[in-house]
Every structure is written in C-alpha cells, then in structure tokens.
Design an enzyme around this catalytic site. Sequence first.
Site, PDB file in Angstrom:
ATOM      1  N   PRO A 264       0.839  -1.207   0.000  1.00  0.00           N
ATOM      2  CA  PRO A 264       0.000   0.000   0.000  1.00  0.00           C
ATOM      3  C   PRO A 264       0.869   1.251   0.000  1.00  0.00           C
ATOM      4  O   PRO A 264       1.520   1.571   0.979  1.00  0.00           O
ATOM      5  CB  PRO A 264      -0.806  -0.129   1.299  1.00  0.00           C
ATOM      6  CG  PRO A 264       0.006  -1.025   2.172  1.00  0.00           C
ATOM      7  CD  PRO A 264       0.746  -1.954   1.269  1.00  0.00           C
ATOM      8  N   VAL A 266       2.008   5.114  -0.074  1.00  0.00           N
ATOM      9  CA  VAL A 266       1.661   6.462   0.373  1.00  0.00           C
ATOM     10  C   VAL A 266       2.786   7.377  -0.092  1.00  0.00           C
ATOM     11  O   VAL A 266       3.961   7.026   0.042  1.00  0.00           O
ATOM     12  CB  VAL A 266       1.515   6.542   1.909  1.00  0.00           C
ATOM     13  CG1 VAL A 266       1.273   7.988   2.342  1.00  0.00           C
ATOM     14  CG2 VAL A 266       0.364   5.661   2.384  1.00  0.00           C
ATOM     15  N   ASP A 440       5.918   2.153   2.021  1.00  0.00           N
ATOM     16  CA  ASP A 440       5.000   1.026   2.230  1.00  0.00           C
ATOM     17  C   ASP A 440       4.296   1.238   3.567  1.00  0.00           C
ATOM     18  O   ASP A 440       4.929   1.181   4.623  1.00  0.00           O
ATOM     19  CB  ASP A 440       5.801  -0.280   2.227  1.00  0.00           C
ATOM     20  CG  ASP A 440       4.915  -1.523   2.319  1.00  0.00           C
ATOM     21  OD1 ASP A 440       3.749  -1.394   2.739  1.00  0.00           O
ATOM     22  OD2 ASP A 440       5.418  -2.613   1.988  1.00  0.00           O
ATOM     23  N   HIS A 441       2.986   1.468   3.517  1.00  0.00           N
ATOM     24  CA  HIS A 441       2.244   1.793   4.736  1.00  0.00           C
ATOM     25  C   HIS A 441       2.109   0.597   5.675  1.00  0.00           C
ATOM     26  O   HIS A 441       1.690   0.749   6.836  1.00  0.00           O
ATOM     27  CB  HIS A 441       0.856   2.335   4.376  1.00  0.00           C
ATOM     28  CG  HIS A 441       0.394   3.428   5.286  1.00  0.00           C
ATOM     29  ND1 HIS A 441       0.710   3.471   6.620  1.00  0.00           N
ATOM     30  CD2 HIS A 441      -0.362   4.518   5.059  1.00  0.00           C
ATOM     31  CE1 HIS A 441       0.158   4.537   7.176  1.00  0.00           C
ATOM     32  NE2 HIS A 441      -0.491   5.204   6.252  1.00  0.00           N
ATOM     33  N   ARG A 442       2.454  -0.590   5.221  1.00  0.00           N
ATOM     34  CA  ARG A 442       2.482  -1.732   6.138  1.00  0.00           C
ATOM     35  C   ARG A 442       3.643  -1.608   7.108  1.00  0.00           C
ATOM     36  O   ARG A 442       3.582  -2.099   8.243  1.00  0.00           O
ATOM     37  CB  ARG A 442       2.622  -3.042   5.359  1.00  0.00           C
ATOM     38  CG  ARG A 442       1.479  -3.379   4.421  1.00  0.00           C
ATOM     39  CD  ARG A 442       1.790  -4.610   3.597  1.00  0.00           C
ATOM     40  NE  ARG A 442       3.012  -4.439   2.802  1.00  0.00           N
ATOM     41  CZ  ARG A 442       3.528  -5.394   2.033  1.00  0.00           C
ATOM     42  NH1 ARG A 442       2.942  -6.581   1.959  1.00  0.00           N
ATOM     43  NH2 ARG A 442       4.629  -5.165   1.333  1.00  0.00           N
TER      44      ARG A 442
END
Length: 470
Positions: A264, A266, A440-442
């Site tokens: 994901p 951002v 990576d928003h994880r």
Amino acid sequence: MAQDFRLPDLGEGLPEAELVQWLVAVGDTVALNQTIAEVETAKAVVELPSPHAGTVTALHAAPGDVVAVGSVLISFDTAATAPTPTPAPAAVPPSAEAASASVSAAAAPASEPNLVGYGAAPRSAARPQRRARVAGTVAAASDTAVLEAAPHDAIQFADVVERAVERPRSTPPVRKLAKQLGVDLALVEATGASGVISRADVEAYAERVGAVTVAPVAAESAEPVETFELPRSGEAGERTTRTPIRGVRRVTAEAMVRSAFTAPHVTTFLTVDVTATSELIASLRADRALQEHRIGIMAVAAKAVCLALARHPGLNSKWDDAAGEIVEHHYVNLGIAAATGRGLVVPNIRDAQELTLVELADAIRGLAETARSGRTAPADMMGGTFSITNVGVFGVDAGTPIINPGEAGILALGAVRRQPWEHRGEIALRDVMTLALSFDHRLVDGEQGSRFLVDVADILREPGRAMLLQ
C-alpha cells in the site's frame, strides 16, 4: 577434437537469453577465456568467455535468437590450437565468470546432464526459435548527456552479423543514416569517449569524402532478417509500430505491477530551499583536489538519506510475507534508479552508509557509466534496501515513485529551480526543489515517513546539520 559450448545459466535462474552479437566468426582462432559473444538476459547484457582454445567450427544461433539455457551455442575444434590459458577479461561480470569456471563440464559426453552452473537441462536440441522483428525503425535512446544518476543507454547492438570481425558500435538510427548516405561504418572513426559512432561522426565523414544520399534498396543478405507483418486496419494499421515486450522492460513492468498492487503506497511531498547545498556543491567543484569526483545534488541527497535512515530504521526494512516477519536492515544498500534504452534498472551501492560524500559521488558516477553501457551485473540490482530516483534531470518538479519490490521506500528528487522564496523574513531568489517520498504503509506510518522526509530536507536546507546526525 570437437567441443560444444552450451548456453549456461548465468547465475540468475533464467531459462533463456537473447544473443545480442557474436564477437567471433566461423574459422576464427580463439583463446581460452576470450570473449566470444554478448547475450542479453531479462536483467543485463553479459559477455560470454570461451571455455576452449581452438578454432570456431559452427555458430548455432544468430543475433536476435532467443536461446534456451543448455542449448548448444557454438562449436570448436580444439585440436587445431593448444589450449593455452590466458587471464579472463576484466570486463566479464561475476556471473559470466562463474559460468566460465564450470563450462568444461558442458563438453562431457554425458547425455543431456543437468550441469552445475548451467541451470536446467536442455529442453530441446532443436535450433533456437528466431524471434520476430519489427519492420521499421524504433526510436533509439537520446544522446543527451548523463545527468547525475539518470543515465541513458545510447548503445544498441547490431541485428545481424555483417562481418567476420566485430562490427563498429553505433545506434540503429546512425546505421540507417550511414546506409542512406552510402557510408561504410567500418571506415568511420568514433570521436566520443564511449567509442560509439554518432550521427555527427557519420555526417562529418560523408562531408569529407563526398558521399551522396542514396535511396534505400532491398539488398541480398547472406542471412535474411525475419520480419512480421503489422496488423492492418486501413491507414491506422500502417501508422503503428509494435515492439515485443521483453528483457528489462518486461521484468520491470512485472515488478512495478507487483509492487503497486502488493504494497500500500503512500506518497508525501516537501518543497525545500536547497540554496546552501547548491553553494556547497559549487565550492566543492571549485576545489581542484575534488574536481574529478563530480559531486552533485544526487550525492548530497544520498548522504542525507543514509544519515536519516539511521534515525528512522522503519524506512530501511522489508516486509517478509512468507515468514510473517518485518526484517530491519542494519546496513544501507542504496538503489539508484537509472533510465536506460533497455528500460529502468535500479543497481544499488552496497553499504552506502559507510561511504563519504566523495565516495558516494564516485559510486553513483560508476553506476551511471555501467548502466549507460548496458553492463550492469544482475547481482548489482539485487538486495537493495532503499532507493532514490532523480526525476529533476528531466525538468520534472515532482512525481509519485513506485517502491522497488522488497524495499520500504523510495525518494524522488525534483528539479532545482531558482525562484522567489521567503528567506529570513524577506522575499529572495533561492534554489528550491521538491522531494517526494513513497513508502510502504504496512511498514511505515505517516508520522515516521514525514519525520524521515523532514530530516532529509533539513540536511539539504542546511548541510551543516549532517554533523548533528553522525
């Protein structure tokens, strides 16, 4: 004694490679470890060393053929020449050296073995499939200068072997121009440092010898070039060109799609006054002791990133889905995105956190030159932990870069522009650039990403702040 050399697995686990060009011909006498051919995998152009000393008796593939790993590539008569070992060429990539070390096993009389260093056993003894070619000219890479770390690969290789010796190096448009002007490229001397014959070289030669423009004619060739018919739909069909999706471009596309739809993304932006950095670079370039190192904004940004990653390790980590773990790296393998004529490649600088500003500048320059020549080794594009891309060299202010698979973030540098800016309570002309960080928003939340970006920007705004982050 007859010996066959089969295409080895070049250390990448790839099932096939395209033959770019032969550097030898039937009847040539070659030495052990002499470079005999260039092949292109999905990741890089690799030089193949000869596993035997002897006379070339047969070439089993032509430039443009896609050859399966384990297929016979070339045959030798080793009785004609005593095998006197010679040092391997320095330009041979590590993967090709590994292939050379185990290549003697290929000549063993065993029936189709799965040889160490050769990858999978041959799938077929048939002649490799000739890949269809596009009729017409595909635009070649720009001849503009390499700026910072966005090199352009202006070197394209020949489609057919026209001589028994190595062909003059040039781009397809230059070869087309030479044909139209009636110029033999073998008589043209390249004036550039790269050794590649340019359009200017051809035009200068034609003017000097009085060559005239001739209409292109269909000529008989010892080896026909296969083409495929473009789909026709009235005029529209005749005004399109289809290019096979292959090599680096295909692998890059697959990686980008996998990254975009797995991690994901951002992206956050920050515009910063980099006047102090510009002044620092100007002073370093004026220093005679440092002039040959060509320190630029990319090197300073690389140093800033390494320092900021030490404070924000989440940006230097990896999401290991298979193991169900987050892997935090205690080193920085800094990827430098490079646009080439073969597609985007992201070689990385190993242990970049250990390098000084001058050493980073030299490393970036080396990556640029290697990418420009199409000689980036596959191993140099693996194991990156964070990447930088310089879109500013194209005059672009900002973008939303896609994370390199296996990494947590990528920083895009925009163009440095002289524009009005608030400075010490007044409006003044300042050097300003926009930074764009995708993460990576994880692995990284908005606060971590923002703080990392601010740290990088603070160093570029005031390079002296780097002293506080050491």
